[in-house]
Design an enzyme around this catalytic site. Sequence first.
Site, PDB file in Angstrom:
ATOM      1  CG  ASP A 405     -19.217  10.479  54.624  1.00 53.63           C
ATOM      2  OD1 ASP A 405     -19.950  10.773  53.666  1.00 53.63           O
ATOM      3  OD2 ASP A 405     -19.612  10.467  55.808  1.00 53.63           O
ATOM      4  CD  GLU A 458     -20.195  13.951  51.256  1.00 54.95           C
ATOM      5  OE1 GLU A 458     -21.410  14.156  51.118  1.00 54.95           O
ATOM      6  OE2 GLU A 458     -19.727  13.339  52.229  1.00 54.95           O
TER       7      GLU A 458
END
Length: 730
Positions: A405, A458
């Site tokens: 993330d 990401e």
Amino acid sequence: MTTAVTQAIIDGFFDASNGDPFATLGMHETEQGIEIRTLLPDANRMVVIERESGKEITELDCVDERGFFVGVIPNCRQFFAYQLQVFWGNEAQIIEDPYRFHPMIDDLEQWLLSEGSMLRPYEVLGAHFMECDGVSGVNFRLWAPNARRVSIVGDFNYWDGRRHPMRFHSKSGVWELFLPKASLGQLYKFELIDCHGNLRLKADPFAFSSQLRPDTASQVSALPNVVEMTEARKKANQGNQPISIYEVHLGSWRRNLENNFWLDYDQIADELIPYVKEMGFTHIEFLPLSEFPFDGSWGYQPLGLYSPTSRFGSPEAFSRLVKRAHEAGINVILDWVPGHFPSDTHGLVAFDGTALYEHEDPREGYHQDWNTLIYNYGRNEVKNFLSSNALYWLERFGVDGIRVDAVASMIYRDYSRVEGEWIPNQYGGRENLEAIEFLKHTNWKIHSEMAGAISIAEESTSFAGVTHPSENGGLGFNFKWNMGWMNDTLAYMKLDPIYRQYHHNKMTFGMVYQYSENFVLPLSHDEVVHGKYSLLGKMPGDTWQKFANLRAYYGYMWGYPGKKLLFMGNEFAQGREWNHEESLDWFLLDENIDGGWHKGVLKLVKDLNQIYQKNRPLFELDNSPEGFDWLVVDDAANSVFAFERRSSNGERIIVVSNFTPVPRHDYRIGVNIVGEYEEILNTDSMYYQGSNVGNFGCVASENIESHGRENSISVSIPPLATVYLRLKAK
């Protein structure tokens, strides 16, 4: 010879300030013989028993009525295994003395820990149920180099920090204590006196299980067994295979209908796995499952990195969920958050009174967007704590990949900061060199220790080489979310069709950089929250047009190069934004409610996944120019796009999209290969609640020039629809 026990030393134990308990407690050699010293608050008497024979050796003198006992065994010169018979009033019990056991961490382990080069520090640090000298118990170890004193507290000692202070190893900064008779399932924490003299109560950073919030204790749990990677799982992760990911938040996919409470891991397995299999997804991606204190963070602010969240059950139950996914032929990806952590006092913040895990300077260590703290990736022990955690989930639970993330927030020092709020790197640049090295190291560790496992980034910027090998200067990820494609195409789809002609390039620009990275096309949870509307809600027009737009968009996405990711609820076009506190709106699939609009989208996604898996042109050459060719790229006036997907063995599929509500009959498209093209998908089919405009199953090429090609096909392109035309084998 040992030093004598003074009253000051005894007082240090009872005010819980003694940081070197083994210098005093246990067996010690004196001129008179072996002296045994024990600390047991509120005990009345203490008798030493030889462990092997059960023979009473001597009764210890109570030298402090608060519970400190000392006794000498005259002329005894050899240490031996003993037990203590403790009297509490009229009651007695026999216990093992934790201070008779020798250190269990060796010099090599300490060196590896301090160097940050131990591959699996979770096998050494934390709480490990084991047997020592024939005695079962739990060995506790904690890294807290600047603490003055650390005690283990828990169910086994009334949470009394005086009872079990730990041994300090100065070479590594690790505190250690083997606690006999402690057992699996017991709750515990570490009680520290930090470098400033403050008392802190901390959860175990390496705990394998943790309490459900709002409680914050760690729980003694067995280290999960290693799950071997299989050839089938390796193959399913490869870049030349179909990868269609169903992104799931376990707390809201489906809930208990009676009380709106979560399903547990086993119940989720019963319902989720068959559903994902039926829908044709190849992978499940779980939003973070490391233990976290705040439900509203969705798991993206974790504290118990080694603990599967207890919201849904035990670590063993989570293992069963992953195993059942594998048995169904579905790989599992886990969202992983090494970028920041919350400042809850029981967590990592100021762990031993210093910025142990974070940076001390808020310009490096504070994340203002999320009010969280940023890890110090330049510290060996922290880097190892994090990178080994990724390996832990892959190796010990059989997770097939991780999705990291917020990578951009890690690799840029000025991320979401204005001038004066960040510190340049040693070369004056904005890159966080330590974070970049950490990511490279983590990917190296994953790929060297768990061959076949994947890592996905990401990363929302144009940072170069995210999916390039680290030896070539890249970060070493297998895939990267294509945030640019997602933002551009959604911006296009939000427009009224009459205006789309002026933004035609938003649907085509992605091919300019398509081969710079290995991409996943993400329609994730981030796009259906915080006032962004649901995917259906983003679509313009009346009800018919909204659903037609969404179906056409899905068809375009599944035909476009890149692996696929769809957040739960989007497969049936949930109308409202995602709410983590409620189940998805499964009732929308009742055809009696709205005439089957949502069921039509569900059928489409299922068919898209099946067509995707069965047709190599749609997945095999995602990362090669040989797998793609624009056929119609410049028809902005009609908002029509057409491209050809190809496989290595010559199979071809033409994808045609019309993003206006006007049917395009007799639309001519130049083709590369002469032959018949069968219509294998039409998002306007009545089966999906469309208007059923189509090509009656097949079109044949003609020797008519179009779009710079000698041969062409004439097709009917339905309104707001995507059509797949597959070249028939000769």
